[in-house]
Design a protein around this motif. Structure first.
Motif, PDB file in Angstrom:
ATOM      1  N   ARG A  45       0.835  -1.211   0.000  1.00 35.07           N
ATOM      2  CA  ARG A  45       0.000   0.000   0.000  1.00 35.07           C
ATOM      3  C   ARG A  45       0.870   1.261   0.000  1.00 35.07           C
ATOM      4  N   MET A  46       1.935   1.231   0.775  1.00 33.76           N
ATOM      5  CA  MET A  46       2.839   2.385   0.822  1.00 33.76           C
ATOM      6  C   MET A  46       3.513   2.589  -0.538  1.00 33.76           C
ATOM      7  N   LYS A  47       3.956   1.504  -1.123  1.00 35.68           N
ATOM      8  CA  LYS A  47       4.612   1.563  -2.428  1.00 35.68           C
ATOM      9  C   LYS A  47       3.670   2.189  -3.461  1.00 35.68           C
ATOM     10  N   ASN A  48       2.425   1.702  -3.514  1.00 40.96           N
ATOM     11  CA  ASN A  48       1.460   2.240  -4.472  1.00 40.96           C
ATOM     12  C   ASN A  48       1.151   3.705  -4.184  1.00 40.96           C
ATOM     13  N   TYR A  51       4.007   5.766  -5.538  1.00 41.40           N
ATOM     14  CA  TYR A  51       3.938   5.837  -7.002  1.00 41.40           C
ATOM     15  C   TYR A  51       2.813   6.760  -7.467  1.00 41.40           C
ATOM     16  N   ARG A  52       1.639   6.633  -6.878  1.00 42.39           N
ATOM     17  CA  ARG A  52       0.486   7.436  -7.303  1.00 42.39           C
ATOM     18  C   ARG A  52       0.663   8.920  -6.978  1.00 42.39           C
ATOM     19  N   HIS A  53       1.063   9.215  -5.745  1.00 40.54           N
ATOM     20  CA  HIS A  53       1.027  10.594  -5.276  1.00 40.54           C
ATOM     21  C   HIS A  53       2.325  11.369  -5.484  1.00 40.54           C
ATOM     22  N   LEU A  54       3.443  10.703  -5.445  1.00 43.43           N
ATOM     23  CA  LEU A  54       4.707  11.422  -5.597  1.00 43.43           C
ATOM     24  C   LEU A  54       5.297  11.307  -6.997  1.00 43.43           C
ATOM     25  N   GLY A  60      -3.450   0.855 -10.488  1.00 43.84           N
ATOM     26  CA  GLY A  60      -4.762   0.333 -10.129  1.00 43.84           C
ATOM     27  C   GLY A  60      -4.819  -0.258  -8.735  1.00 43.84           C
ATOM     28  N   GLU A  61      -6.035  -0.546  -8.319  1.00 44.44           N
ATOM     29  CA  GLU A  61      -6.271  -1.155  -7.011  1.00 44.44           C
ATOM     30  C   GLU A  61      -5.684  -2.567  -6.978  1.00 44.44           C
ATOM     31  N   ARG A  62      -5.145  -2.938  -5.825  1.00 41.79           N
ATOM     32  CA  ARG A  62      -4.603  -4.272  -5.546  1.00 41.79           C
ATOM     33  C   ARG A  62      -3.450  -4.663  -6.483  1.00 41.79           C
ATOM     34  N   THR A  63      -2.845  -3.701  -7.124  1.00 40.08           N
ATOM     35  CA  THR A  63      -1.669  -3.989  -7.945  1.00 40.08           C
ATOM     36  C   THR A  63      -0.460  -4.107  -7.032  1.00 40.08           C
ATOM     37  N   SER A  64       0.418  -5.049  -7.360  1.00 43.37           N
ATOM     38  CA  SER A  64       1.583  -5.334  -6.518  1.00 43.37           C
ATOM     39  C   SER A  64       2.873  -5.163  -7.310  1.00 43.37           C
ATOM     40  N   PHE A  65       3.742  -4.315  -6.785  1.00 47.09           N
ATOM     41  CA  PHE A  65       5.090  -4.173  -7.323  1.00 47.09           C
ATOM     42  C   PHE A  65       6.008  -4.936  -6.386  1.00 47.09           C
ATOM     43  N   ALA A  66       6.669  -5.953  -6.895  1.00 45.49           N
ATOM     44  CA  ALA A  66       7.556  -6.767  -6.065  1.00 45.49           C
ATOM     45  C   ALA A  66       8.798  -5.972  -5.670  1.00 45.49           C
ATOM     46  N   LEU A  67       9.536  -6.541  -4.734  1.00 47.11           N
ATOM     47  CA  LEU A  67      10.792  -5.955  -4.286  1.00 47.11           C
ATOM     48  C   LEU A  67      11.682  -5.655  -5.492  1.00 47.11           C
TER      49      LEU A  67
END
Length: 178
Positions: A45-48, A51-54, A60-67
């Motif tokens: 959630r922090m990662k997304n 990415y979205r705000h900064l 999209g919702e529930r999208t996951s960026f791995a390490l």
């Protein structure tokens, strides 16, 4: 074919020497710091949010960026990832490429429920359709149709959506002959 805009460089030095005339030094520094924090954080959630705000990416919702996933540091706002997708470990998503006599910019669109395998590189101007699967260590240099399975270097379509569906038995498990 990739959707990129080309910009000629009319100086003796290669285009990377002129990068600060195309994007602000301070934007690159800010983006680099945000990306490095996001690459190492285990909190999706922090990662997304970062990415979205900064970075102004569309995630999209529930999208996951791995390490260690690495979005473009110069033009992250040109990246759009749909809902419920997975971007694998150490994957790089580029929206720019600086060449000797020109540089190119292109939006990257990754659809909903897409799986990108680890250590892949996605080049600028590429669209990956909904439900597509990209195998690990793939250089995505052209579009991937919705539902297709693609892989390799250079990338090729291994199975189309229809071929993938035909490999599934009615109970949703792969058939014996696969």
């Amino acid at each position: 074919m990739r959707r990129t805009e080309r910009y000629k460089v009319h100086h003796k030095a290669n285009s990377l020497w002129q990068m600060y005339s195309t994007v602000s030094f301070f934007k690159i520094v800010k983006n680099f710091i945000v990306i490095q924090v996001a690459r190492y954080t285990p909190f999706l959630r922090m990662k997304n949010w970062l990415y979205r705000h900064l970075l102004r990416m569309k995630v999209g919702e529930r999208t996951s960026f791995a390490l260690m996933a690495m979005p473009d540091s110069m033009f992250p706002e040109k990246i759009k990832v749909g809902d419920n997708s997975i971007i694998g470990y150490n994957t790089t998503i580029l929206a720019h490429e600086y060449l000797i006599t020109e540089y190119r910019l292109g939006e990257v669109h990754i659809g909903n429920e897409v799986m990108i395998g680890a250590n892949s590189t996605i080049l600028p101007g590429v669209h990956i359709g909904d439900g597509a699967i990209v195998s690990a260590a793939t250089l995505v240099h052209k579009d991937v149709p919705a539902g297709a399975f693609a892989g390799g270097n250079p990338m090729r379509i291994i199975y189309t959506k229809e071929e993938m569906e035909s490999r599934q038995s009615p109970d949703g498990h792969e058939g014996r002959n696969s």
